[in-house]
Design a protein around this motif. Sequence first.
Motif, PDB file in Angstrom:
ATOM      1  N   PRO A 235       0.811  -1.229   0.000  1.00 35.19           N
ATOM      2  CA  PRO A 235       0.000   0.000   0.000  1.00 35.19           C
ATOM      3  C   PRO A 235       0.841   1.274   0.000  1.00 35.19           C
ATOM      4  O   PRO A 235       0.516   2.239  -0.706  1.00 35.19           O
TER       5      PRO A 235
ATOM      6  N   CYS B   2      -6.894  -0.481  -9.360  1.00 31.23           N
ATOM      7  CA  CYS B   2      -7.292  -0.471  -7.953  1.00 31.23           C
ATOM      8  C   CYS B   2      -8.681   0.107  -7.744  1.00 31.23           C
ATOM      9  O   CYS B   2      -9.445  -0.390  -6.918  1.00 31.23           O
TER      10      CYS B   2
ATOM     11  N   SER C 269      -2.823  -7.840  -0.283  1.00 28.24           N
ATOM     12  CA  SER C 269      -3.901  -6.925   0.056  1.00 28.24           C
ATOM     13  C   SER C 269      -5.131  -7.676   0.479  1.00 28.24           C
ATOM     14  O   SER C 269      -5.146  -8.886   0.608  1.00 28.24           O
TER      15      SER C 269
ATOM     16  N   ASN D 291      -5.126  -1.127   0.284  1.00 28.69           N
ATOM     17  CA  ASN D 291      -4.839  -0.558  -1.032  1.00 28.69           C
ATOM     18  C   ASN D 291      -5.894   0.436  -1.479  1.00 28.69           C
ATOM     19  O   ASN D 291      -5.614   1.327  -2.289  1.00 28.69           O
TER      20      ASN D 291
ATOM     21  N   SER E  76      -4.723   3.662   0.137  1.00 29.34           N
ATOM     22  CA  SER E  76      -3.470   4.158  -0.441  1.00 29.34           C
ATOM     23  C   SER E  76      -3.697   4.728  -1.839  1.00 29.34           C
ATOM     24  O   SER E  76      -3.117   5.763  -2.199  1.00 29.34           O
TER      25      SER E  76
END
Length: 537
Positions: A52, A149, A290, A393, A396
């Motif tokens: 992350p 993501c 993750s 994640n 982030s």
Amino acid sequence: MITWEDFYTVMCAMIPLYFAMFLAYGSVKWWKIFTPEQCSGINRFVATFAVPVLSFHFISHNNPYQMDSRFILADTLSKLLVLMAISLWAALSAAFASPRRRGRRLDWVITLFSVGTLPNTLVMGIPLLRAMYGDFTQSLMVQLVVLQCIIWYTLLLFLFEYRAATLLIEDQFPGAAAAAITKFEIDGDIISLDGRDPIQAESEIDADGRLRVRIRRSTSSAPGSGMSSSLGITPRRLSNVSGAEIFSVNTPARQPQPALAEQLTVRDITFGYRSASPHPSGYASSDAYSLQPTPRASNFNELEICTPVWVRSPAVAGGVKPAWEDCGGRCEQVDKDVGGEKDLSFRSTSKFVVRKEDEIEMEGETEQEMPAALVMLRLILTVVGRKLSRNPNTYSSILGLLWSLISFKWDISMPSLLKESIKIISDAGLGMAMFSLGLFMALQPRIVACGPKMAAISMAIRFLSGPTVMSAASMAVGLRGVRLHTAIVQAALPQGIVPFVFAREYGLHPDILSTGVIFGMLVSLPVTLLYYILLGL
């Protein structure tokens, strides 16, 4: 034309990453330096902090106001083309399938989409493409990381949760019963419908005559329930819609019980959990990079805690009775691993455990109906939102994007104290990510978990079909030159980690995705080098 100097530059970028991976592999497989529990701790650090922070570092340093719209459009178009082609195949093949088999076509849509379109862009793509075509490719790869993501992994999670919800509904509200559901109420401690935690559904009709379903954690999962030591079934309530009893998984009185394989049949239990091997693996595949689904004291042995088994709702004439009565030895074995050595190969765990006579009945079942689209959408969005909120994640990526928007808009620099704190973790991110992959490889019984035939098909999809579709989409939107070469090579990167994490958590072809991650990592370097050489001619 590719020169030896170009080739050496690529090797200098990639060999250190593979060195970290093989060092971890040897540390576990040959030298026995790390125990499985220590491997899980290392992997938890990588999943929670290293990757992350690495994502935040790359995203926050990328200028979002200079995005390459054609490159992004080419990547998006290629993924949509693959998704449309797979969906069309599923729709045409479903027209000739039985009602129950028809619903399973979504399984292959999800798996083939994961294999064909979601590469390991962050860990492998950035250093490889930067060595091949220059520093400008880092910005292109970061743009794809942001899209993966925020958009594509969210879409993939949506499909997985939709599949899990349909399995639950088909199980507990078969036939036309599910069409009467007007609302799902999900308890706050339910993070996902992936089956990792025991859940149960309760139906009731409100004052307006509408059917409501409450999804909550099974009482057997409460602390002190003894779930790991014994399993019992008690009738929850009689469904006033489907004519089938909905059972919950509860702990019976402490008394000797027959072996689990001798207790349960397809007519005995609606949604049960089979006991897993007492031998701990020490490595939770869901930790990989993750997606920690819910905070827990420890998940060293998540592979063994509980494995979901989906079975049909029983319809017992003359009232309900305990599930372990009157089996008469007719049950097939539920888990050959119970009480024995656990097979750590990845097999699909969301499956029906049926007897031969039940298979004949299933072939004659009527079309399964589902609740209204808006009802299903609310259910899926609720669980998807809860799961994303527990994924490091997610934060982030969003925080990195927000900071880049602010910093490049008003030319604001990050304070040196914070910048250096992030840098010291992100610098270790790539190496620790590859080290974690090596630990994962060493703890698997087989490199090719899905068999040679399926492995060959998945590798062909990953390294041939993916770049072919990407090249067609790129040329269609006008990409040329080095950017076209970059798009093709990044499509030939190895399988991404997050799709495998989802596959393992939801029990959907994890052996195929595991092979894509492990074996794909080994063959990706020569494959991408071959593309690099051919495109440079």
